[in-house]
Structure formats: C-alpha cells, structure tokens
Design an enzyme around this catalytic site. Structure first.
Site, short mmCIF file in Angstrom:
data_model
loop_
_atom_site.label_atom_id
_atom_site.label_comp_id
_atom_site.label_asym_id
_atom_site.label_seq_id
_atom_site.Cartn_x
_atom_site.Cartn_y
_atom_site.Cartn_z
N ASP A 1 0.81 -1.22 0.00
CA ASP A 1 0.00 0.00 0.00
C ASP A 1 0.85 1.27 0.00
O ASP A 1 2.07 1.21 0.19
CB ASP A 1 -0.96 -0.01 1.21
CG ASP A 1 -0.27 -0.47 2.50
OD1 ASP A 1 0.97 -0.37 2.59
OD2 ASP A 1 -0.98 -0.93 3.41
N ASP B 1 -7.19 -2.65 14.49
CA ASP B 1 -8.59 -2.95 14.14
C ASP B 1 -8.71 -4.20 13.25
O ASP B 1 -9.78 -4.48 12.73
CB ASP B 1 -9.23 -1.74 13.43
CG ASP B 1 -8.49 -1.35 12.13
OD1 ASP B 1 -7.53 -2.06 11.75
OD2 ASP B 1 -8.89 -0.36 11.51
N HIS C 1 -7.02 -4.69 10.39
CA HIS C 1 -6.78 -4.52 8.96
C HIS C 1 -5.49 -5.22 8.51
O HIS C 1 -4.56 -5.38 9.29
CB HIS C 1 -6.79 -3.04 8.54
CG HIS C 1 -5.64 -2.21 8.99
ND1 HIS C 1 -5.76 -0.88 9.36
CD2 HIS C 1 -4.31 -2.48 9.11
CE1 HIS C 1 -4.58 -0.40 9.67
NE2 HIS C 1 -3.68 -1.35 9.54
N GLU D 1 -9.50 -1.91 5.66
CA GLU D 1 -10.12 -1.61 6.95
C GLU D 1 -11.34 -2.52 7.17
O GLU D 1 -11.86 -3.10 6.22
CB GLU D 1 -10.55 -0.14 6.98
CG GLU D 1 -9.40 0.86 6.83
CD GLU D 1 -8.56 1.01 8.10
OE1 GLU D 1 -8.43 0.04 8.87
OE2 GLU D 1 -8.02 2.11 8.31
P1 PGA Z 1 2.33 -1.29 12.69
O1 PGA Z 1 1.12 -1.27 11.63
O2 PGA Z 1 3.24 -2.34 12.21
O3 PGA Z 1 2.96 0.08 12.55
O4 PGA Z 1 1.72 -1.55 14.00
C1 PGA Z 1 0.56 -2.49 11.25
C2 PGA Z 1 -0.52 -2.26 10.22
O5 PGA Z 1 -1.19 -1.21 10.27
O6 PGA Z 1 -0.71 -3.13 9.37
#
Ligand code: PGA
Length: 263
Positions: free
Chosen positions: A67, A138, A140, A145
């Site tokens: 992404d 959450d 994702h 999301e």
């Molecule tokens: P993080 O993000 O590794 O910075 O906790 C994980 C994600 O949002 O997939």
C-alpha cells in the site's frame, strides 16, 4: 493458520526471515509481497543481516508493496516509498527496476486503471510467493479496513480515524495523515502462495485473537487468513496473550518433526 509464539519481536522476526530466506534460496527470482509500519522493521533488519553475513542474494528478487498513502510523493518522509528504501531496499542488493510500490501521486479517475495495472503487474510476475503482513489494531491487513470486501482487489480505501491516529506517530501531526490510500485488496493478498502475518505488542492482542480464533468476518479482515492454506502468524507473547489455545500452539511448534520445521 499456524501460530508461532516467540518470546519477543526479534526472535519472532528471525524465524520469519529464515522462512523467507529459504524461499529465496530455492527460487532466486521469488516475488515478495512487502509491508511497512513498525512491525516488519526487525524482519528487514534480519534479512539485511542475512544478506551481509550469509550472502542472501536479492539481485533477482521482485517485490510488490501492499500500500501507499495517496497524496504523498515518494520523497515524503512518511511515504512508504521512503520507508522501504530507508529501511530495506538501500541495504540489500535488490534492483530498483524489480521494486513495485503503489504510487501516492495518482489522483482522480486515473486511480482505478492504475490499480488494475498493479494487479496485472503482480499477475505477469507470476504471482506473489510470500506475502508479509502486519495487522492493524482494528484487524486490517494492508489498508483493508474493517468492512472491506473479503474478495477486494487493489483499489482506493479511506482510512478509519483509528488507523489515522495509530499512524500519526510517523507524521508531525494527526491532521497530516492522509485520508486515502491505495492498497492491495484482501483477494489480492489471499492469492499469495504463502502468507506470513507478524504481530507484536499488547496493542495487537485483541485483533490477533479475532483473526486467529474468531469467526471469519469482514469486521476483522485478517480473519480471512483462516481460509488460506499456507498462512503462518509470528507473534510475541503480548500479541498472543488473548489466544485461548496458545498453550496448544506452543506445543504444536515444540513437537514439530524436524523435517517439518523447514516448510
Ligand atoms: P504497525 O502497523 O506495524 O505500525 O503496527 C501495522 C498495520 O497497520 O498493518
């Protein structure tokens, strides 16, 4: 989904890196699906060490990132282009022409055609051999999301306020976190031959327990991995703390026949 619990993020990342290194040694032009954020940093560190000290060769490896934020130029310090070059690509012998990251500079009606081309590029590379994933608090994966179609492909997504708040630490203020991103879809991720999900810290425990032991639901996008035939999750103790069957997962890993550890 196989659940592998380690004492901390570095030991978990060492196991995940060993898995990726095996894939690259067997298939030198392997296609890796890559993730950003805090979670994969120790994994990239270990892959860089394997490159420098054990000759792991990335010269034919091809990569596709999950992404990118829409509106951020590649030079922006919070862009995922910048993140990848800073933390990984510039430290191994990968060729710039083999690296693919969605552009943050596509806008308006060009976005859908651009996303279809990204999908086409993945297909013409022969598909993703190993996809690395973090997980949002959450649930994702990529930036899919909660509520994302479980069959979705690469497209524009709108971030939740929770994700914008979680990621504000990479920006000078939460207001600067873009609202929109391009992300591989859940269907795109599920097409990868193998998926390695990494999660560290207590902040991920709830999302992880939903993903591993909850129902398969778009409300926790990572739960779709229960339907993937080759998905492994690499967790530290804190991220695993909400799992009901964690003692069993440990037992499974300890009792694995040695030949099976390398698969
Ligand atoms: P993080 O993000 O590794 O910075 O906790 C994980 C994600 O949002 O997939």
């Amino acid at each position: 989904m196989e659940v592998i619990i380690s004492k901390d993020a570095p030991s978990s990342s060492t196991l995940a890196a060993a898995h990726i290194a095996r894939v690259i040694r067997e298939k030198p032009d392997a296609v890796l699906g890559l993730a950003t954020g805090s979670t994969p940093l120790p994994l990239y560190k270990e892959l860089i060490r394997l490159h420098r000290e054990e000759g792991l060769d990335f010269s034919n490896v091809r990569t596709f990132n999950l992404d990118e934020y829409l509106g951020l130029a590649p030079e922006h310090p919070a862009s995922y282009h910048h993140f990848m070059w800073e933390n990984f690509f510039s430290r191994v012998n990968i060729q710039a022409t083999q690296v693919h990251i969605p552009s943050g500079l596509i806008s308006g009606p060009e976005v859908p055609a651009y996303c279809s081309r990204y999908e086409e590029e993945i297909r013409s590379a022969g598909g993703i051999d190993v996809q690395i994933l973090g997980i949002g608090s959450d649930g994702h994966i990529g930036f899919n999301e909660p509520g994302s179609s479980l069959a979705s492909r690469t497209r524009i997504k709108t971030l939740t306020q929770r994700t914008r708040a979680d990621n504000a630490r990479f920006f000078s203020s939460e207001n600067e976190v873009p609202h929109h991103v391009i992300t591989m879809g859940i269907g795109t991720i599920m097409d990868a031959r193998r998926v390695l999900l990494l999660a560290f810290g207590a902040g991920k425990a709830e999302a992880v327990s939903g993903a591993v032991e909850g129902p398969v639901t778009a409300s926790n996008p990572a739960s779709i991995l229960q339907l993937h035939p080759e998905a492994k999750s690499f967790l530290d103790e804190e991220a695993a703390s909400g799992l009901k069957r964690r003692d069993y997962y440990r037992w499974v890993f300890e009792k694995k026949p040695s030949w099976q550890r390398d698969l």
